[in-house]
Design an enzyme around this catalytic site. Structure first.
Site, PDB file in Angstrom:
ATOM      1  N   GLY A  71      -2.820  36.028 -41.709  1.00 56.61           N
ATOM      2  CA  GLY A  71      -2.310  37.314 -42.479  1.00 56.61           C
ATOM      3  C   GLY A  71      -0.874  37.342 -42.212  1.00 56.61           C
ATOM      4  O   GLY A  71      -0.134  37.234 -41.176  1.00 56.61           O
ATOM      5  N   GLY A 115     -11.400  43.030 -39.945  1.00 57.21           N
ATOM      6  CA  GLY A 115     -12.808  43.427 -40.391  1.00 57.21           C
ATOM      7  C   GLY A 115     -12.652  44.288 -41.588  1.00 57.21           C
ATOM      8  O   GLY A 115     -11.659  44.745 -42.027  1.00 57.21           O
ATOM      9  N   CYS A 145     -19.573  35.109 -40.114  1.00 55.69           N
ATOM     10  CA  CYS A 145     -18.903  34.927 -41.298  1.00 55.69           C
ATOM     11  C   CYS A 145     -18.734  33.551 -41.400  1.00 55.69           C
ATOM     12  O   CYS A 145     -17.779  32.766 -40.871  1.00 55.69           O
ATOM     13  CB  CYS A 145     -17.460  35.491 -41.623  1.00 55.69           C
ATOM     14  SG  CYS A 145     -16.540  34.642 -42.990  1.00 55.69           S
ATOM     15  N   TYR A 194     -13.218  27.980 -44.487  1.00 59.30           N
ATOM     16  CA  TYR A 194     -11.928  28.167 -44.766  1.00 59.30           C
ATOM     17  C   TYR A 194     -10.869  28.889 -43.876  1.00 59.30           C
ATOM     18  O   TYR A 194      -9.582  28.134 -43.681  1.00 59.30           O
ATOM     19  CB  TYR A 194     -11.847  28.730 -46.225  1.00 59.30           C
ATOM     20  CG  TYR A 194     -10.410  29.104 -46.572  1.00 59.30           C
ATOM     21  CD1 TYR A 194      -9.586  28.235 -47.065  1.00 59.30           C
ATOM     22  CD2 TYR A 194     -10.156  30.514 -46.403  1.00 59.30           C
ATOM     23  CE1 TYR A 194      -8.319  28.854 -47.517  1.00 59.30           C
ATOM     24  CE2 TYR A 194      -8.953  31.058 -46.909  1.00 59.30           C
ATOM     25  CZ  TYR A 194      -7.892  30.164 -47.451  1.00 59.30           C
ATOM     26  OH  TYR A 194      -6.671  30.544 -47.711  1.00 59.30           O
ATOM     27  N   ASP A 233     -12.110  23.189 -50.564  1.00 55.32           N
ATOM     28  CA  ASP A 233     -13.121  24.085 -49.599  1.00 55.32           C
ATOM     29  C   ASP A 233     -13.607  25.088 -50.529  1.00 55.32           C
ATOM     30  O   ASP A 233     -14.973  25.283 -50.189  1.00 55.32           O
ATOM     31  CB  ASP A 233     -12.228  24.595 -48.559  1.00 55.32           C
ATOM     32  CG  ASP A 233     -11.185  25.425 -48.800  1.00 55.32           C
ATOM     33  OD1 ASP A 233     -10.081  25.302 -49.554  1.00 55.32           O
ATOM     34  OD2 ASP A 233     -11.549  26.811 -48.798  1.00 55.32           O
ATOM     35  N   CYS A 283     -16.420  39.497 -50.845  1.00 51.04           N
ATOM     36  CA  CYS A 283     -16.750  39.874 -49.496  1.00 51.04           C
ATOM     37  C   CYS A 283     -16.502  41.445 -49.220  1.00 51.04           C
ATOM     38  O   CYS A 283     -15.518  42.005 -49.612  1.00 51.04           O
ATOM     39  CB  CYS A 283     -15.807  38.927 -48.526  1.00 51.04           C
ATOM     40  SG  CYS A 283     -15.921  39.522 -46.669  1.00 51.04           S
ATOM     41  N   CYS A 326     -21.256  35.922 -49.722  1.00 46.85           N
ATOM     42  CA  CYS A 326     -20.653  35.615 -50.909  1.00 46.85           C
ATOM     43  C   CYS A 326     -21.096  34.326 -51.670  1.00 46.85           C
ATOM     44  O   CYS A 326     -20.510  34.246 -52.825  1.00 46.85           O
ATOM     45  CB  CYS A 326     -19.044  35.528 -50.550  1.00 46.85           C
ATOM     46  SG  CYS A 326     -18.736  34.399 -49.097  1.00 46.85           S
TER      47      CYS A 326
HETATM   48  P1  5GP Z   1      -8.454  29.948 -56.668  1.00 44.56           P
HETATM   49  O1  5GP Z   1      -7.292  29.404 -57.082  1.00 44.56           O
HETATM   50  O2  5GP Z   1      -9.861  29.126 -57.364  1.00 44.56           O
HETATM   51  O3  5GP Z   1      -8.612  31.540 -56.941  1.00 44.56           O
HETATM   52  O4  5GP Z   1      -8.462  29.895 -55.236  1.00 44.56           O
HETATM   53  C1  5GP Z   1      -8.939  28.906 -54.566  1.00 44.56           C
HETATM   54  C2  5GP Z   1      -7.884  28.502 -53.349  1.00 44.56           C
HETATM   55  O5  5GP Z   1      -7.873  29.556 -52.538  1.00 44.56           O
HETATM   56  C3  5GP Z   1      -8.802  27.548 -52.357  1.00 44.56           C
HETATM   57  O6  5GP Z   1      -7.600  26.358 -52.300  1.00 44.56           O
HETATM   58  C4  5GP Z   1      -8.840  27.891 -51.303  1.00 44.56           C
HETATM   59  O7  5GP Z   1      -8.647  27.295 -50.165  1.00 44.56           O
HETATM   60  C5  5GP Z   1      -7.970  29.367 -51.260  1.00 44.56           C
HETATM   61  N1  5GP Z   1      -8.833  30.389 -50.790  1.00 44.56           N
HETATM   62  C6  5GP Z   1     -10.129  30.541 -50.810  1.00 44.56           C
HETATM   63  N2  5GP Z   1     -10.314  31.950 -49.910  1.00 44.56           N
HETATM   64  C7  5GP Z   1      -9.289  32.517 -49.732  1.00 44.56           C
HETATM   65  C8  5GP Z   1      -8.845  33.789 -49.276  1.00 44.56           C
HETATM   66  O8  5GP Z   1      -9.643  34.588 -48.992  1.00 44.56           O
HETATM   67  N3  5GP Z   1      -7.455  33.967 -48.789  1.00 44.56           N
HETATM   68  C9  5GP Z   1      -6.643  32.964 -49.465  1.00 44.56           C
HETATM   69  N4  5GP Z   1      -5.148  33.209 -49.209  1.00 44.56           N
HETATM   70  N5  5GP Z   1      -7.115  31.856 -49.919  1.00 44.56           N
HETATM   71  C10 5GP Z   1      -8.105  31.827 -50.374  1.00 44.56           C
HETATM   72 FE1  SF4 Z   2     -17.633  35.471 -44.742  1.00 44.42          FE
HETATM   73 FE2  SF4 Z   2     -18.612  35.637 -47.341  1.00 44.42          FE
HETATM   74 FE3  SF4 Z   2     -19.953  36.955 -45.470  1.00 44.42          FE
HETATM   75 FE4  SF4 Z   2     -17.755  37.583 -46.346  1.00 44.42          FE
HETATM   76  S1  SF4 Z   2     -19.231  37.754 -47.498  1.00 44.42           S
HETATM   77  S2  SF4 Z   2     -18.155  37.735 -44.211  1.00 44.42           S
HETATM   78  S3  SF4 Z   2     -16.558  35.818 -46.466  1.00 44.42           S
HETATM   79  S4  SF4 Z   2     -19.528  34.606 -45.385  1.00 44.42           S
HETATM   80 MG    MG Z   3      -7.573  25.403 -50.317  1.00 46.99          MG
END
Ligand code: 5GP
Ligand code: SF4
Ligand code: MG
Length: 491
Positions: free
Chosen positions: A53, A128, A262, A268, A372, A408, A462
Site C-alpha cells: 500500500g 482485507g 488468496c 503477484y 504475472d 476480488c 477471480c
Molecule cells: P493491466 O495493465 O492489465 O490493467 O494490469 C496488469 C498489471 O498490473 C500486471 O503487471 C500486474 O502485475 C499488475 N497488477 C495485477 N494486479 C494488481 C493489483 O491488484 N494492484 C496493482 N497495483 N497492480 C496489479
Molecule cells: Fe485473492 Fe482472487 Fe480470491 Fe481475491 S478473489 S482473495 S485476489 S484469489
Molecule cells: Mg506485473
C-alpha cells in the site's frame, strides 16, 4: 439497475447501488508488543510492507494509558521522520500502509482507525475486505451511528464500541462474529495488542519475536528487516492476545472445513522474499513459470520478464524451456503517480516513463514476455508495442495466472467485472487487442495442481468465479459523499 423506470428506488435498491460502487483496499499491517522502540520498529516493518500500500501510512503507539496517533498520505518515508517517530513513545504500537483506488485516496480513510471506548482507547489496522460491511453500516447509521470514513474497516470499530461484552478482546470477538469476508488485523489497546485472522484465512499474518517482544506482520519480509525470529503464522480463525509480555491464543470462531488463502498473494501481491504459510513465494512463482512453459511452449530467442512482478515466473519459464533469460525491459523505480507531460505529447510516454526496452538485445529477436497477470490489458498493450518499436521480430506473451474473469471481494484492488479484459474478451481477442503474436495463460487446472503443493486451501475466485464467501447483494462497503480532509496538521 433493476426497478421500475421513473419510480423512486426502494431503500434496498439504493443500498445495492451504493454497494455496487464499492472500492477495495490493499493493505499491510504491523504490530509490536513490549519493545522500548515500538513505534520505530513498526516504522521499519511498514517500510518492508510498502508494496502492499502506497497511498497512506499510519502508526499508533500506546503510552501512559493514551494513544499517540500519526497518519498521513504518501509513502512511509514521506509520513515519518526521526523527530516525528520520537514523539510516538511507548512499548506497544500498531501500523498500517494502505492503497485504494484513486477516488477514495483520502486522509479520512488512513489507518489505524482510532476510537475511545469505556474500556480505553483502541486503534485498529485492518487488511482485507468485509463483504457485509455496507449492510451493517446501513443498520448502524439507522440507529444513529456516525461514520467518519468510507472504509469497511470502520464498521469493526463501531461494532466493538457498541458491544456489551466486558473486555476489549471479548468485544472484538463479538464484533468480528458479525462481519463476513477477509480480515487480518491488529488492534492496539491501552496496554497490549490483539491480532486476529478471519476463519477462511484469506490474508496472511505472521507472528515473530524480537528481543523478548512480540511482533505481528502481514508478511515475513517485515520480520526479516527488523531481525525478528519468525515464530509461526496465525491460524485461520485465531485471535492472539498479547498482554504483559504473554501470548494467549483464542479460537472464538467456527472454522470452515478448508482454508481460502488468496492465491493471488502467491502469484503477484506478496514480496518474493516472503514466506506465505511457510511456503516461499519466489519458489512458487518460479514453479508457475515452469508449468507455464510446459503448457504454452514457443520457439523463441529470449525470455523477458515484465518487471518486477513477472521476474520469478520468467526465470521458471526460461529454465524449463531452455530459452535464455534477459532483462531486456528495464524499469525506473523512482516513478511517482503523476508526471508533468509536455503539451506536445510524446509517443508511448505513459509506459516509457516506467519501462524501457534494451534495444540492442531486442532487435531482430523473437521475444517471450512473461507477466504475472493481465487485469485491464493496458500494461501489455503498451509493452508489446514498445518491443515492436524496438525491432523485435516476434512478441509472444505468457501469463503465469489464468485469465482474471472476476473482481476480488476480499481485499485486492481489482476493477469492476466489465473492466476486466478477460471478462469481456476471449483469449484470441485479447491477443489481438494487445498485439502479440501469441498469448498463453496458465490454465486454472495447472494453477490448482501447482497450488496443491502449498498444503493449504486457496481462494482462486477471480480466476474461477467460485467465491468462497458469498458476496451477492450485500457486497462491499458503501461509497458515500462525505467531507474531504484537505489538510491535517500534527495530531
Ligand atoms: P493491466 O495493465 O492489465 O490493467 O494490469 C496488469 C498489471 O498490473 C500486471 O503487471 C500486474 O502485475 C499488475 N497488477 C495485477 N494486479 C494488481 C493489483 O491488484 N494492484 C496493482 N497495483 N497492480 C496489479
Ligand atoms: Fe485473492 Fe482472487 Fe480470491 Fe481475491 S478473489 S482473495 S485476489 S484469489
Ligand atoms: Mg506485473
Amino acid at each position: 439497475m433493476s426497478g421500475v423506470p421513473g419510480s423512486a428506488p426502494s431503500p434496498d435498491e439504493v443500498l445495492r447501488e451504493r454497494e455496487a460502487d464499492h472500492f477495495h483496499d490493499e493493505c499491510g499491517v504491523f504490530a509490536v508488543h513490549g519493545h522500548p522502540e515500538a513505534a520505530h520498529i513498526t516504522y521499519l516493518g511498514l517500510y518492508a510492507l510498502q508494496h502492499r500500500g502506497q497511498e497512506s501510512a499510519g502508526i499508533v503507539s500506546a503510552h501512559a494509558g493514551e494513544h499517540l496517533v500519526m497518519r498521513g498520505m504518501g509513502l512511509v518515508a514521506d509520513v515519518f521522520n526521526e523527530a516525528r517517530l520520537a514523539r510516538l513513545r511507548g512499548r506497544h504500537a500498531v501500523g498500517h500502509v494502505r492503497y485504494s483506488t484513486a477516488g477514495e485516496s483520502e486522509l479520512r480513510n488512513a489507518q489505524p482507525f482510532c476510537a475511545t471506548t469505556d474500556s480505553g482507547p483502541v486503534a485498529l489496522a485492518h487488511n482485507g475486505n468485509l463483504v457485509n460491511a455496507a449492510r451493517i453500516r446501513h443498520e448502524l447509521e439507522g440507529r444513529g451511528a456516525i461514520f467518519s470514513s468510507t472504509s469497511d474497516s470502520e464498521v469493526i470499530v463501531h461494532l466493538l464500541a457498541r458491544s456489551r461484552e466486558a473486555t476489549l478482546e471479548e468485544r472484538l470477538v463479538d464484533a468480528l462474529s458479525r462481519v463476513r469476508g477477509a480480515y487480518s488485523l491488529v488492534m492496539l489497546t491501552r496496554d497490549g495488542v490483539v491480532a486476529a485472522r478471519d476463519p477462511h484465512g484469506f490474508r496472511p499474518l505472521s507472528l515473530g519475536r524480537l528481543d523478548g517482544a512480540f511482533v505481528v506482520a502481514s508478511e515475513t519480509c517485515a520480520l526479516d528487516l527488523i531481525g525478528a525470529e519468525f515464530e509461526r503464522d496465525l491460524e485461520p480463525g485465531e485471535m492472539v492476545v498479547l498482554r504483559r509480555g504473554r501470548l494467549r491464543s483464542l479460537r472464538p470462531f467456527p472454522r470452515p472445513s478448508r482454508q481460502s488463502f488468496c492465491v493471488f498473494e502467491h502469484i503477484y501481491f506478496a514480496r518474493p522474499d516472503s514466506k506465505l504459510e511457510r511456503q516461499s513465494v519466489y519458489e512458487f512463482r518460479k514453479q508457475l513459470g515452469r508449468v507455464l512453459a510446459r503448457e504454452h511452449p514457443v520457439e523463441a530467442d529470449l525470455v523477458v520478464p515484465v518487471l518486477d512482478s513477472g521476474t520469478c515466473a520468467a526465470l521458471g519459464y526460461a529454465e524449463e524451456s531452455g530459452i535464455p533469460y534477459e532483462t531486456a525491459l528495464i524499469r525506473n523505480h523512482y516513478v511517482r503517480r503523476t508526471f508533468i507531460e509536455p503539451a506536445q505529447s510524446i509517443r508511448l510516454f505513459g509506459v516509457k516513463v516506467k519501462h524501457n526496452t534494451v534495444d540492442a538485445i531486442v532487435r531482430g529477436r523473437r521475444v517471450v514476455l512473461v507477466e504475472d497477470s493481465i487485469v485491464r490489458g493496458t500494461t501489455l498493450l503498451k509493452i508489446v508495442s514498445m518491443f515492436r518499436s524496438a525491432g523485435a521480430r516476434e512478441v509472444h506473451v505468457r501469463v503465469s495466472s489464468p485469465p482474471t474473469i472476476g473482481p476480488c471481494h476480499y481485499g485486492i484492488d481489482t476493477p469492476t467485472r466489465e473492466e476486466l479484459i478477460a471478462h469481456v474478451r476471449s483469449v484470441g481477442e485479447i491477443r489481438e487487442a494487445i498485439g502479440a503474436d501469441s498469448l498463453g495463460y496458465l490454465s486454472l487446472e495447472a494453477l490448482r495442481e501447482t497450488a496443491a503443493s502449498l498444503k493449504h486451501g486457496i481462494c482462486d475466485a477471480c480466476f474461477s468465479d467460485e467465491y468462497p464467501v458469498p458476496v451477492g447483494e450485500d457486497e462491499g462497503p458503501p461509497q458515500l459523499s462525505l467531507f474531504r480532509i484537505v489538510e491535517q496538521g500534527d495530531e
